[in-house]
Write a protein that holds these residues in place. Structure first.
Motif, mmCIF file in Angstrom:
data_model
loop_
_atom_site.group_PDB
_atom_site.id
_atom_site.type_symbol
_atom_site.label_atom_id
_atom_site.label_comp_id
_atom_site.label_asym_id
_atom_site.label_seq_id
_atom_site.Cartn_x
_atom_site.Cartn_y
_atom_site.Cartn_z
ATOM 1 N N ARG A 12 26.237 32.679 33.277
ATOM 2 C CA ARG A 12 25.511 32.378 34.391
ATOM 3 C C ARG A 12 24.070 32.614 34.273
ATOM 4 N N THR A 132 18.320 26.043 34.591
ATOM 5 C CA THR A 132 19.194 26.097 35.867
ATOM 6 C C THR A 132 18.455 25.888 36.876
ATOM 7 N N SER A 373 32.700 29.031 34.782
ATOM 8 C CA SER A 373 31.772 28.395 33.520
ATOM 9 C C SER A 373 32.984 27.864 32.300
ATOM 10 N N LEU A 384 28.472 27.441 37.300
ATOM 11 C CA LEU A 384 28.239 27.203 38.519
ATOM 12 C C LEU A 384 28.378 28.354 39.186
ATOM 13 N N LEU A 402 23.266 26.244 39.175
ATOM 14 C CA LEU A 402 24.079 25.377 38.104
ATOM 15 C C LEU A 402 23.216 25.487 36.954
#
Length: 408
Positions: A12, A132, A373, A384, A402
């Motif tokens: 993340r 991201t 993930s 995401l 994402l």
């Protein structure tokens, strides 16, 4: 897989994109409001200036006299009620758009034990690259003191870090976000851009305990437009631009435990943000509106929050790597960002200030999150994340991010 080693990188975005949305800035600019209390206060402010025993010091007494004649054509008692508000007190606007707070940086300890041995690894090298994009939507309820708004934000964060040992990673990330808040009743809008740089690190104290930290700086640019109507003779569009800066710092700690085939990681987070906006004036689209232009002094807002929560995850192994869904819940408490008096003044009467009170934020609310993930063989992760701010009396928001992280 050695759960103590930093082999698979983030699932993340984490603290490098923690403040991808502008925090506590919208309210530092002006905008028209349907806030009844501020409307009445501003009208009284103009009335006191225009009907004072002696005129206040002014760089242009002629324009000040013209303003008073147009604002109160029938005298103070018989003049129509004002329908203007400069919405000077919206210091808290925008907090909901950005207050999603995510734990972890490039390394997610919770992912370490959950992934099977066939999952992605970092054996190809100690460097990691993250990119991201993000999107956020927020809504703020109107009150007597502040106008409501609906805001949309887009952003991009790029990070580069290095794994010095199996238990320590440090890196830097740069990002940019662009936000537009549309105020209720077609009162105007605020556009904000924020360019940030963040230094971050993760330390794995043991196979179960990790500590994350970050330190960041942001450069702000704000463009504001508000619709102005006062009585029957003054109306127009007011515009202004301002610059500012943010300093950010935070730390979090988590402990991972196995619950059957699931992994549960309780965590404690502390986050600090200080936002400063430099003084500026607005200007009107016509001569009449320009008479009521306002000067806004330097402003500062400080936020200090703690959050206590946890993350529940599990993992599924495949020939190509592993797949991990997760859910998060945290209770957040705001220690700072108290209600305050903000002082502003007419450009034509700079020594006669006008003060309004801001709303106090909801000091306790929840952050909810869902994420997935995919750790691919070879050291690449796709992820995401969805986050939502809930149980806040004034603000509601959700955000999605994402991205991809690869090691080399």
């Amino acid at each position: 897989m050695n759960s103590g080693a930093i082999k698979s990188s983030v699932g993340r975005c984490a603290s490098i994109c923690k403040y991808s949305v502008l925090v506590f800035v919208m309210g530092l600019m002006s905008s028209q409001a349907v806030a009844a209390t501020v409307d009445a206060q501003f009208r009284q402010y103009l009335h006191d200036i225009c009907f004072a025993a002696s005129p206040p010091p002014s760089p242009n007494l002629g324009d000040l006299a013209t303003l008073c004649l147009q604002a109160f054509p029938g005298g103070g008692a018989s003049s129509p009620p004002a329908t203007i508000s400069s919405n000077l007190g919206t210091v808290n606007a925008g907090g909901g758009a950005v207050a999603r707070k995510k734990k972890g940086i490039r390394v997610s300890l919770e992912d370490q034990k959950a992934k099977p041995d066939k999952g992605a690894s970092a054996d190809g090298g100690g460097w990691g690259f993250l990119m991201t994009p993000q999107y956020s939507n927020s809504n703020r309820s109107a009150t007597d003191l502040e106008n409501g708004y609906q805001a949309d934000l887009t952003g991009l964060v790029v990070g580069l870090d290095y794994r010095f040992t199996d238990g320590f990673v440090m890196g830097v990330a740069v990002g940019q976000t662009k936000d537009k808040a549309n105020f209720n009743s077609n009162a105007g809008f605020l556009k904000t851009s924020n360019n940030t740089a963040t230094l971050y690190g993760t330390w794995l104290y043991s196979e179960s305990v990790s500590v994350d930290g970050y330190l960041g700086y942001g450069k702000l640019n704000l463009d504001n437009q508000r619709q102005l109507v006062f009585g029957s003779q003054i109306s127009g569009t007011m515009t202004s631009s301002a610059t500012g800066q943010q300093t950010m710092a935070g730390m979090s700690a988590s402990y991972q435990m196995e619950v059957g085939r699931f992994n549960f990681a309780p965590s404690l987070n502390l986050d600090y943000v200080k936002t400063s906006i430099n003084s500026y004036n607005d200007s009107g689209s016509n001569v009449n509106a320009s008479l009521i232009a306002l000067h806004y002094g330097d402003r500062k807002v400080t936020s200090l929050t703690s959050s206590l929560g946890g993350r529940l995850s599990t993992s599924y192994g495949y020939d190509w790597g592993s797949f991990q869904p997760s859910a998060r819940l945290a209770a957040v408490h705001e220690f700072q960002n108290r209600t305050r008096q903000i002082s502003n003044a007419l450009v034509l009467a700079p020594t006669t200030p006008f003060s309004v009170e801001t709303d106090a934020p909801d000091r306790n609310y929840l952050n909810l999150g869902l994420g997935v993930s995919a750790a691919l063989n070879g050291g690449t992760q796709l992820f995401l994340d969805y986050d939502k701010r809930a149980q806040d009396k004034l603000l509601s928001s959700w955000a999605v991010s994402l991205g991809v992280l690869t090691e080399f």
